[in-house]
Design an enzyme around this catalytic site. Structure first.
Site, PDB file in Angstrom:
ATOM      1  N   LYS A 195      43.991  41.923  45.964  1.00 53.44           N
ATOM      2  CA  LYS A 195      44.220  42.113  44.533  1.00 53.44           C
ATOM      3  C   LYS A 195      44.615  40.778  43.926  1.00 53.44           C
ATOM      4  CE  LYS A 195      46.912  44.850  41.220  1.00 53.44           C
ATOM      5  NZ  LYS A 195      47.930  45.920  41.094  1.00 53.44           N
ATOM      6  N   LYS A 252      39.950  43.714  44.114  1.00 55.06           N
ATOM      7  CA  LYS A 252      40.207  43.997  42.701  1.00 55.06           C
ATOM      8  C   LYS A 252      40.576  42.695  41.992  1.00 55.06           C
ATOM      9  CE  LYS A 252      43.331  46.578  39.644  1.00 55.06           C
ATOM     10  NZ  LYS A 252      44.511  47.447  39.561  1.00 55.06           N
TER      11      LYS A 252
END
Length: 316
Positions: A195, A252
């Site tokens: 992330k 992400k």
């Protein structure tokens, strides 16, 4: 005299029937996970700026939204609970767990339900963990303890999968140990293992009430999310999470990190998810609103890129 070329590639492009037959990658609705946002104390559902068709839901409207999505063929969801009470520690799973129970009671095993595990929507300061007394950093160990208890509460309430998105070190191992210790060996862990500290999260932070705020000297999440220029960090984080027991790994955002997804999915043999984050989704929607793009076709093109890069799961 017309020159002859030995390879005629255009023959395979000449009509949609042939193009469909020779496609190497396909996106199926079975691969898609729909995010849901439920807000404690909300009187009526609220639209989210930039996210067409996405709402901050009440407890009642949440169930109606799932019904509508089921009618459209969507059967997989990830839930983000937004509690009314904001705290600095000793967080409660009660509100989100109660929504999981309602969903499970209503829909049983007709749906797959993942639940995001983070503290950003529950803290007074909007960060993803417990801050130090000085407010200058997120305390890793204290945060991991809180996350493990929340994940356990969500799984006990009926979540099929818990998805830690906080980016603390060691949280996958702690969550897996808590689940296994409670006899919940079948509960999946989907780790946001790669992330990145991205600028594409804006609409989501409105939906989840999760933007950093307040008087803390820690103004952003750069001390715990991954630097966009450090893909090696994403590899090490994902490898560690896989070794700690994560069943599914995730990159992400999506489109800005296709190179990372391609490399990680090749080198780490786990199922890979990708999150088409709110800013990516909203960019396409804004173009469509101005007549500059066909939104469904553009989303499908993006999803195809995710699958091509190695994802089998798309959160969008």
């Amino acid at each position: 005299m017309v020159k002859e070329y030995p390879m005629n590639l255009r023959r395979l492009r000449q009509n949609p029937h042939i193009r469909e037959l020779v496609q190497e990658y396909r996106v199926s609705i079975d691969q898609l996970i729909q995010p849901l946002f439920v807000v404690e104390g909300l009187k009526s559902r609220e639209s989210v700026p930039g996210l067409t068709g996405t709402f901050r839901e009440t407890s009642d409207s949440l169930l109606l939204t799932i019904e509508k999505d089921l009618e459209a063929g969507v059967r997989k969801f990830i839930l983000f609970g937004v509690p009314a009470e904001k705290k600095q520690n000793q967080f409660s799973s009660q509100f989100t767990a109660s929504q999981i129970q309602k969903i499970r009671s209503r829909f049983g095993k007709d749906i797959f339900l993942a639940v995001d595990v983070c503290l950003c929507s529950a803290t007074t300061h909007g960060h993803c963990g417990v801050l130090s007394a000085e407010g200058d950093h997120v305390q890793n160990s204290a945060t991991v303890e809180e996350l493990a208890q929340l994940a356990l509460g969500y799984a006990q309430a009926g979540a099929d999968c818990v998805a830690p998105s906080d980016m603390m070190d060691g949280r996958v191992a702690a969550i897996r140990a808590a689940l296994d210790g409670a006899g919940l060996e079948q509960a999946l862990v989907m780790s946001y293992s790669a992330k990145f500290h991205s600028k594409f999260y804006g609409p989501f932070r409105v939906a989840a009430d999760s933007a950093p705020k307040g008087e803390s000297s820690l103004k952003d999440r750069s001390t715990y999310q991954i630097d966009p220029a450090s893909p090696r960090d994403a590899y090490l984080s994902s490898l560690r999470d896989a070794e700690e027991g994560a069943d599914i790994l995730m990159v992400k955002p999506g489109l800005p990190y296709l190179d990372v997804l391609s490399k990680l999915s090749t080198e780490i043999k786990k199922p890979w998810a990708v999150y088409e984050v709110s800013g990516e989704f909203a960019a396409i929607e804004v173009l469509a609103q101005n007549g500059l793009i066909n939104a469904p076709a553009a989303h499908l093109e993006a999803w195809t890129a995710f699958v091509r890069a190695g994802a089998s799961i798309i959160i969008t």
